[in-house]
Design an enzyme around this catalytic site. Structure first.
Site, PDB file in Angstrom:
ATOM      1  CB  CYS A 114       5.389  -1.966  16.834  1.00  7.71           C
ATOM      2  SG  CYS A 114       7.136  -1.862  16.411  1.00  7.71           S
TER       3      CYS A 114
ATOM      4  CB  CYS B 147       2.261  -1.759  14.261  1.00  7.54           C
ATOM      5  SG  CYS B 147       2.346  -1.265  12.543  1.00  7.54           S
TER       6      CYS B 147
ATOM      7  CD  GLU C 279      -2.893  -1.058   2.102  1.00  8.87           C
ATOM      8  OE1 GLU C 279      -4.101  -1.682   2.032  1.00  8.87           O
ATOM      9  OE2 GLU C 279      -2.774  -0.613   3.070  1.00  8.87           O
TER      10      GLU C 279
ATOM     11  CB  CYS D 247       6.876  -4.595   9.819  1.00  5.31           C
ATOM     12  SG  CYS D 247       8.080  -3.765  10.519  1.00  5.31           S
TER      13      CYS D 247
ATOM     14  CB  CYS E  68       2.826   7.604   3.208  1.00  7.33           C
ATOM     15  SG  CYS E  68       3.350   6.581   4.489  1.00  7.33           S
TER      16      CYS E  68
HETATM   17  N1  SAH Z   1       8.608   1.052  10.542  1.00  9.89           N
HETATM   18  C1  SAH Z   1       8.768   2.642  10.555  1.00  9.89           C
HETATM   19  C2  SAH Z   1       7.598   3.490   9.614  1.00  9.89           C
HETATM   20  C3  SAH Z   1       6.362   2.681   9.594  1.00  9.89           C
HETATM   21  S1  SAH Z   1       5.257   2.757  10.945  1.00  9.89           S
HETATM   22  C4  SAH Z   1       8.477   3.242  11.845  1.00  9.89           C
HETATM   23  O1  SAH Z   1       7.938   2.397  12.759  1.00  9.89           O
HETATM   24  O2  SAH Z   1       8.731   4.297  12.039  1.00  9.89           O
HETATM   25  C5  SAH Z   1       4.723   4.575  10.715  1.00  9.89           C
HETATM   26  C6  SAH Z   1       4.381   5.093  12.255  1.00  9.89           C
HETATM   27  O3  SAH Z   1       3.097   4.888  12.257  1.00  9.89           O
HETATM   28  C7  SAH Z   1       5.330   5.023  13.242  1.00  9.89           C
HETATM   29  O4  SAH Z   1       5.596   6.144  13.848  1.00  9.89           O
HETATM   30  C8  SAH Z   1       4.359   4.116  14.119  1.00  9.89           C
HETATM   31  O5  SAH Z   1       4.504   4.305  15.262  1.00  9.89           O
HETATM   32  C9  SAH Z   1       3.032   4.548  13.693  1.00  9.89           C
HETATM   33  N2  SAH Z   1       1.605   3.848  14.048  1.00  9.89           N
HETATM   34  C10 SAH Z   1       1.657   2.356  13.965  1.00  9.89           C
HETATM   35  N3  SAH Z   1       0.491   2.048  14.062  1.00  9.89           N
HETATM   36  C11 SAH Z   1      -0.152   3.155  14.443  1.00  9.89           C
HETATM   37  C12 SAH Z   1      -1.611   3.385  14.809  1.00  9.89           C
HETATM   38  N4  SAH Z   1      -2.493   2.072  14.854  1.00  9.89           N
HETATM   39  N5  SAH Z   1      -1.980   4.623  15.219  1.00  9.89           N
HETATM   40  C13 SAH Z   1      -0.911   5.631  14.891  1.00  9.89           C
HETATM   41  N6  SAH Z   1       0.026   5.379  14.644  1.00  9.89           N
HETATM   42  C14 SAH Z   1       0.585   4.174  14.276  1.00  9.89           C
HETATM   43 FE1  SF4 Z   2       7.214  -2.133  11.663  1.00 16.87          FE
HETATM   44 FE2  SF4 Z   2       6.843  -1.261  14.177  1.00 16.87          FE
HETATM   45 FE3  SF4 Z   2       6.962   0.375  11.835  1.00 16.87          FE
HETATM   46 FE4  SF4 Z   2       4.903  -1.317  12.247  1.00 16.87          FE
HETATM   47  S1  SF4 Z   2       5.657   0.515  13.749  1.00 16.87           S
HETATM   48  S2  SF4 Z   2       5.895  -0.733  10.697  1.00 16.87           S
HETATM   49  S3  SF4 Z   2       5.725  -2.885  13.244  1.00 16.87           S
HETATM   50  S4  SF4 Z   2       8.552  -1.048  12.913  1.00 16.87           S
END
Ligand code: SAH
Ligand code: SF4
Length: 356
Positions: A117, A120, A93, A113, A106
């Protein structure tokens, strides 16, 4: 039969040696880069400054990968979400967020991944595979082409007709696919290629600390760090990467990056989750970590999802949290994600067909 090579996966040096081996001058590589990334052509016939024999050789040995647009969703706020199908039928996406003065794309860097986390959605699929450099770049190329052909229209409030900014905040951890990300950044920011100013490109990481320094040395782009907690206990619970790379090390390296490269933007992302990381104590700990630095914080209200048990912090909590930061001279912004109605917001991306 030898498989054809995707020219968009070759680095500049590899392209040069490809032509040299054919007895062609090195500058053919530069001409090819222009056709691939600036002109975005889809056939070798269009490469009019190449001789017939060069074009025929290219046709025989190489190709230029394309994406198949499988689905497109438009949010009420103008955000566009694209689901692209890759050559092996995996899907990723990409989200275009139009604003008045800029259009931010984006992009994803991996299929899934592996950072795990807990809040996520992308983490739930695990890592299916790395994206190739071509697949990172094709997200920008395909969306540009859709805009140019008029197949995709920007909302009238947007004053720009092109992608002006790229953030690597889609699916995946960019630092876990570092070499391909670096190659993609190279062509994204190169003059005769995609021509984005490096200050308009941002890489976001969950905190693979050693790569922060490398990003500093090898590129000129901005850095976003997903902090999401202000002490190790909570952070390790929600972000396993915190165990090998705890908060103090992460903040230390981020501060270093920020003071060494004053021209580049450095942001800390802090997703606000009810009763997880949004208390007064969390805010005070964050102040302790950041006081005296000029690091700024984006407070992102958590986007809820039926498959995740986390909840969004209340407005009161958000406000209180921000007040504590501001009283202590830590600057922050509350960032509501765009595109929530079409699951295009932060943390809502994954690679399946959108059921709506
Ligand atoms: N892997 C990278 C980039 C992708 S995630 C990273 O973790 O930075 C992009 C952003 O979305 C990150 O800051 C993450 O903390 C945030 N994120 C993930 N799940 C989320 C959610 N459910 N609501 C809001 N932000 C979220
Ligand atoms: Fe991967 Fe964590 Fe970023 Fe989600 S928030 S994309 S699991 S690094």
């Amino acid at each position: 039969m030898i498989a054809k090579i995707d020219l968009k996966n070759l680095s500049e040096i590899e392209l040069e040696s490809y032509f040299e081996k054919k007895g062609e001058p090195k500058f053919r590589a530069q001409q090819l880069i222009r056709w691939l990334y600036k002109e975005k052509v889809s056939s070798f016939h269009e490469m009019t400054n190449f001789s017939k024999s060069v074009r025929e050789a290219l046709e025989k040995e190489a190709y230029m990968s394309r994406f198949f647009l499988k689905q497109k969703k438009i949010s009420q706020d103008g955000t566009l979400k694209f689901l692209f199908e890759l050559e092996d039928e995996e899907t990723i996406e990409t989200v275009l967020m139009p604003y008045e003065d800029r259009n931010t794309l984006c992009i994803s860097t991996q299929v899934g991944c592996r950072m795990g986390c807990t809040f996520c959605l992308t983490a739930k699929q695990g890592l299916k595979r790395q994206l190739k450099a071509s697949e990172i770049l094709n997200q920008v190329i395909e969306v540009e082409k859709l805009l140019k052909s008029g197949e995709v229209k920007l909302p009238s409030f947007s004053k720009k007709d092109k992608i002006t900014n790229v953030v690597m905040m889609g699916m995946g951890e960019a630092f876990d696919n570092f070499d391909n990300v670096l190659q993609a950044i190279h062509f994204m920011t190169k003059d005769i290629a995609l021509e984005l100013a490096p200050k308009r490109v941002t890489v976001s990481t969950s905190g693979l600390v050693p790569k922060i320094k490398e990003l500093g040395e090898k590129t000129k782009v901005n850095l976003a760090v997903s902090l999401n907690a202000s002490h190790n206990k909570t952070r390790s619970e929600i972000m396993p990467v915190n165990k090998p790379y705890p908060i103090e090390k992460l903040i230390q390296e981020t501060k270093k990056f920020s003071s060494q490269y004053k021209q580049r933007k450095v942001m800390l992302e802090y997703v606000m989750m009810k009763d997880v990381n949004d208390t007064e104590n969390d805010a005070l700990e964050l102040v302790k970590l950041l006081k005296g630095s000029n690091l700024k914080v984006n407070l992102i209200p958590f986007n809820e999802h039926s498959e995740l048990s986390f909840k969004q912090s209340s407005l009161d909590r958000l406000q209180q949290f921000q007040d504590i930061l501001h009283r202590n001279k830590v600057f922050s912004f509350i960032r509501w994600s765009k595109g929530r109605d079409v699951s295009a917001a932060c943390g809502q991306l994954r690679s399946d067909v959108i059921k709506q």
